[in-house]
Design a protein around this motif. Structure first.
Motif, PDB file in Angstrom:
ATOM      1  N   LEU A   1       0.831  -1.204   0.000  1.00 56.97           N
ATOM      2  CA  LEU A   1       0.000   0.000   0.000  1.00 56.97           C
ATOM      3  C   LEU A   1       0.867   1.256   0.000  1.00 56.97           C
ATOM      4  CD1 LEU A   1      -3.207   0.697   1.901  1.00 56.97           C
ATOM      5  CD2 LEU A   1      -1.307   2.224   2.292  1.00 56.97           C
ATOM      6  N   LYS A   2       1.857   1.294   0.877  1.00 55.14           N
ATOM      7  CA  LYS A   2       2.722   2.478   0.942  1.00 55.14           C
ATOM      8  C   LYS A   2       3.494   2.662  -0.358  1.00 55.14           C
ATOM      9  CE  LYS A   2       3.275   2.540   5.940  1.00 55.14           C
ATOM     10  NZ  LYS A   2       4.203   2.344   7.064  1.00 55.14           N
ATOM     11  N   HIS A   3       4.008   1.576  -0.900  1.00 60.51           N
ATOM     12  CA  HIS A   3       4.759   1.665  -2.152  1.00 60.51           C
ATOM     13  C   HIS A   3       3.853   2.173  -3.289  1.00 60.51           C
ATOM     14  CE1 HIS A   3       7.794   0.715  -5.143  1.00 60.51           C
ATOM     15  NE2 HIS A   3       6.835   0.165  -5.858  1.00 60.51           N
ATOM     16  N   SER A   4       2.617   1.714  -3.314  1.00 62.02           N
ATOM     17  CA  SER A   4       1.697   2.068  -4.403  1.00 62.02           C
ATOM     18  C   SER A   4       1.037   3.421  -4.222  1.00 62.02           C
ATOM     19  CB  SER A   4       0.600   1.004  -4.514  1.00 62.02           C
ATOM     20  OG  SER A   4       1.156  -0.247  -4.787  1.00 62.02           O
ATOM     21  N   CYS A   5       0.867   3.871  -2.991  1.00 62.79           N
ATOM     22  CA  CYS A   5       0.058   5.071  -2.746  1.00 62.79           C
ATOM     23  C   CYS A   5       0.809   6.238  -2.110  1.00 62.79           C
ATOM     24  CB  CYS A   5      -1.110   4.735  -1.815  1.00 62.79           C
ATOM     25  SG  CYS A   5      -2.231   3.501  -2.445  1.00 62.79           S
ATOM     26  N   ILE A   6       1.826   5.970  -1.348  1.00 63.42           N
ATOM     27  CA  ILE A   6       2.401   7.013  -0.503  1.00 63.42           C
ATOM     28  C   ILE A   6       3.763   7.499  -0.976  1.00 63.42           C
ATOM     29  CG2 ILE A   6       3.140   7.561   1.860  1.00 63.42           C
ATOM     30  CD1 ILE A   6       0.068   7.112   1.441  1.00 63.42           C
ATOM     31  N   TYR A   7       4.641   6.566  -1.257  1.00 61.26           N
ATOM     32  CA  TYR A   7       6.021   6.953  -1.563  1.00 61.26           C
ATOM     33  C   TYR A   7       6.100   7.819  -2.821  1.00 61.26           C
ATOM     34  CZ  TYR A   7       7.402   3.371   1.809  1.00 61.26           C
ATOM     35  OH  TYR A   7       7.567   2.612   2.927  1.00 61.26           O
ATOM     36  N   ASN A   8       6.907   8.873  -2.714  1.00 60.70           N
ATOM     37  CA  ASN A   8       7.228   9.758  -3.832  1.00 60.70           C
ATOM     38  C   ASN A   8       6.028  10.527  -4.370  1.00 60.70           C
ATOM     39  OD1 ASN A   8       9.864   8.738  -3.655  1.00 60.70           O
ATOM     40  ND2 ASN A   8       9.377   7.089  -5.081  1.00 60.70           N
ATOM     41  N   VAL A   9       5.002  10.722  -3.544  1.00 62.30           N
ATOM     42  CA  VAL A   9       3.798  11.448  -3.963  1.00 62.30           C
ATOM     43  C   VAL A   9       3.470  12.498  -2.913  1.00 62.30           C
ATOM     44  CG1 VAL A   9       1.330  11.243  -4.482  1.00 62.30           C
ATOM     45  CG2 VAL A   9       2.884   9.392  -5.114  1.00 62.30           C
ATOM     46  N   PHE A  10       3.037  13.665  -3.356  1.00 60.19           N
ATOM     47  CA  PHE A  10       2.581  14.706  -2.438  1.00 60.19           C
ATOM     48  C   PHE A  10       1.070  14.750  -2.444  1.00 60.19           C
ATOM     49  CE2 PHE A  10       1.137  19.129  -1.813  1.00 60.19           C
ATOM     50  CZ  PHE A  10       1.495  19.268  -0.483  1.00 60.19           C
ATOM     51  N   TYR A  11       0.476  14.711  -1.280  1.00 57.20           N
ATOM     52  CA  TYR A  11      -0.966  14.882  -1.106  1.00 57.20           C
ATOM     53  C   TYR A  11      -1.185  16.176  -0.329  1.00 57.20           C
ATOM     54  CZ  TYR A  11      -1.393   9.985  -2.458  1.00 57.20           C
ATOM     55  OH  TYR A  11      -1.343   8.798  -3.135  1.00 57.20           O
ATOM     56  N   HIS A  12      -2.183  16.921  -0.721  1.00 58.73           N
ATOM     57  CA  HIS A  12      -2.458  18.201  -0.079  1.00 58.73           C
ATOM     58  C   HIS A  12      -3.159  18.064   1.260  1.00 58.73           C
ATOM     59  CE1 HIS A  12      -1.740  19.460  -4.245  1.00 58.73           C
ATOM     60  NE2 HIS A  12      -1.272  20.553  -3.685  1.00 58.73           N
ATOM     61  N   SER A  13      -3.744  16.891   1.522  1.00 57.58           N
ATOM     62  CA  SER A  13      -4.468  16.706   2.781  1.00 57.58           C
ATOM     63  C   SER A  13      -4.548  15.226   3.123  1.00 57.58           C
ATOM     64  CB  SER A  13      -5.894  17.264   2.659  1.00 57.58           C
ATOM     65  OG  SER A  13      -6.647  16.479   1.746  1.00 57.58           O
ATOM     66  N   THR A  14      -4.862  14.961   4.372  1.00 59.77           N
ATOM     67  CA  THR A  14      -5.058  13.566   4.761  1.00 59.77           C
ATOM     68  C   THR A  14      -6.282  12.989   4.062  1.00 59.77           C
ATOM     69  OG1 THR A  14      -6.227  14.282   6.748  1.00 59.77           O
ATOM     70  CG2 THR A  14      -3.903  13.694   6.996  1.00 59.77           C
ATOM     71  N   ASN A  15      -7.234  13.828   3.711  1.00 62.50           N
ATOM     72  CA  ASN A  15      -8.403  13.337   2.989  1.00 62.50           C
ATOM     73  C   ASN A  15      -8.007  12.784   1.614  1.00 62.50           C
ATOM     74  OD1 ASN A  15     -11.239  12.849   2.928  1.00 62.50           O
ATOM     75  ND2 ASN A  15     -11.413  14.496   1.425  1.00 62.50           N
ATOM     76  N   GLU A  16      -7.078  13.434   0.938  1.00 58.50           N
ATOM     77  CA  GLU A  16      -6.580  12.909  -0.341  1.00 58.50           C
ATOM     78  C   GLU A  16      -5.904  11.551  -0.139  1.00 58.50           C
ATOM     79  OE1 GLU A  16      -4.127  15.338  -2.854  1.00 58.50           O
ATOM     80  OE2 GLU A  16      -5.325  17.113  -2.457  1.00 58.50           O
ATOM     81  N   ILE A  17      -5.121  11.442   0.931  1.00 54.80           N
ATOM     82  CA  ILE A  17      -4.463  10.166   1.230  1.00 54.80           C
ATOM     83  C   ILE A  17      -5.530   9.107   1.486  1.00 54.80           C
ATOM     84  CG2 ILE A  17      -2.953   8.929   2.831  1.00 54.80           C
ATOM     85  CD1 ILE A  17      -1.581  11.676   3.368  1.00 54.80           C
ATOM     86  N   ARG A  18      -6.510   9.438   2.284  1.00 55.20           N
ATOM     87  CA  ARG A  18      -7.603   8.519   2.623  1.00 55.20           C
ATOM     88  C   ARG A  18      -8.308   8.016   1.362  1.00 55.20           C
ATOM     89  NH1 ARG A  18      -9.747  11.815   5.777  1.00 55.20           N
ATOM     90  NH2 ARG A  18      -8.839  10.937   7.669  1.00 55.20           N
ATOM     91  N   GLN A  19      -8.625   8.931   0.447  1.00 58.77           N
ATOM     92  CA  GLN A  19      -9.307   8.548  -0.791  1.00 58.77           C
ATOM     93  C   GLN A  19      -8.429   7.628  -1.640  1.00 58.77           C
ATOM     94  OE1 GLN A  19     -10.414  12.238  -2.640  1.00 58.77           O
ATOM     95  NE2 GLN A  19     -11.999  12.677  -1.126  1.00 58.77           N
ATOM     96  N   ARG A  20      -7.142   7.917  -1.694  1.00 61.24           N
ATOM     97  CA  ARG A  20      -6.235   7.078  -2.490  1.00 61.24           C
ATOM     98  C   ARG A  20      -6.133   5.673  -1.894  1.00 61.24           C
ATOM     99  NH1 ARG A  20      -4.841   4.093  -5.629  1.00 61.24           N
ATOM    100  NH2 ARG A  20      -2.756   3.865  -6.463  1.00 61.24           N
TER     101      ARG A  20
END
Length: 162
Positions: free
Chosen positions: A120-139
């Motif tokens: 999950l972290k490799h696919s969604c989090i690493y090397n990506v900027f999200y403007h809010s935790t809500n964007e992270i949550r949706q991803r």
């Protein structure tokens, strides 16, 4: 826990052109609890504002509701909340349906859900900027929905790795 400050993982870029990942510096995060059904390949994930014994108890109750009438074995690390006194009456009253198995200390490689968190972290989090935790949550929600559409890939990637 998925932190809202982004992480740079292994990547490559031309010399002198390092990728810059901005951050907004609010050390918030998304707390997730999850299970992997190794027979079906289904990932079940919930989010909570906190991670304590009450939340874990609620999670266990949801698992029992999700799999009515089935015998469930959950593999866990030795986090304190997994051993909390608050859980004992619930575990005792559900001992015919629910068994908790604790791994040896420092052995995340034996816990398949840890492999999922890395995926999950490799696919969604690493090397990506999200403007809010809500964007992270949706991803994260999209990712879980996507991989739950391909259970054989989940089984091949996570369950056959041991």
């Amino acid at each position: 826990m998925i932190r809202d400050y982004q992480a740079i993982a292994r990547t490559w870029f031309p010399k002198g052109q390092q990728r810059i990942i901005p951050t907004y510096g609010k050390h918030q995060g998304i707390k997730l609890l999850g299970t992997l059904d190794y027979e079906s390949g289904e990932i079940f994930v919930i989010e909570s504002d906190r991670y304590d014994a009450e939340v874990f108890l609620s999670f266990l109750q949801q698992i029992l509701l999700k799999y009515p009438g089935e015998r469930i074995v959950i593999i866990l690390d030795n986090a304190r909340i997994h051993h909390a006194n608050l859980l004992q009456p619930f575990l005792k009253s559900n001992k015919d349906r629910l068994t908790l198995v604790f791994l040896p200390p420092y052995s995340p490689n034996l816990n398949l859900i840890e492999e999922f968190w890395g995926w999950l972290k490799h696919s969604c989090i690493y090397n990506v900027f999200y403007h809010s935790t809500n964007e992270i949550r949706q991803r994260i929600q999209r990712f879980v929905a996507q991989i739950n559409q391909m259970p054989l890939k989940v089984i091949d990637r996570l369950c056959c790795s041991l």
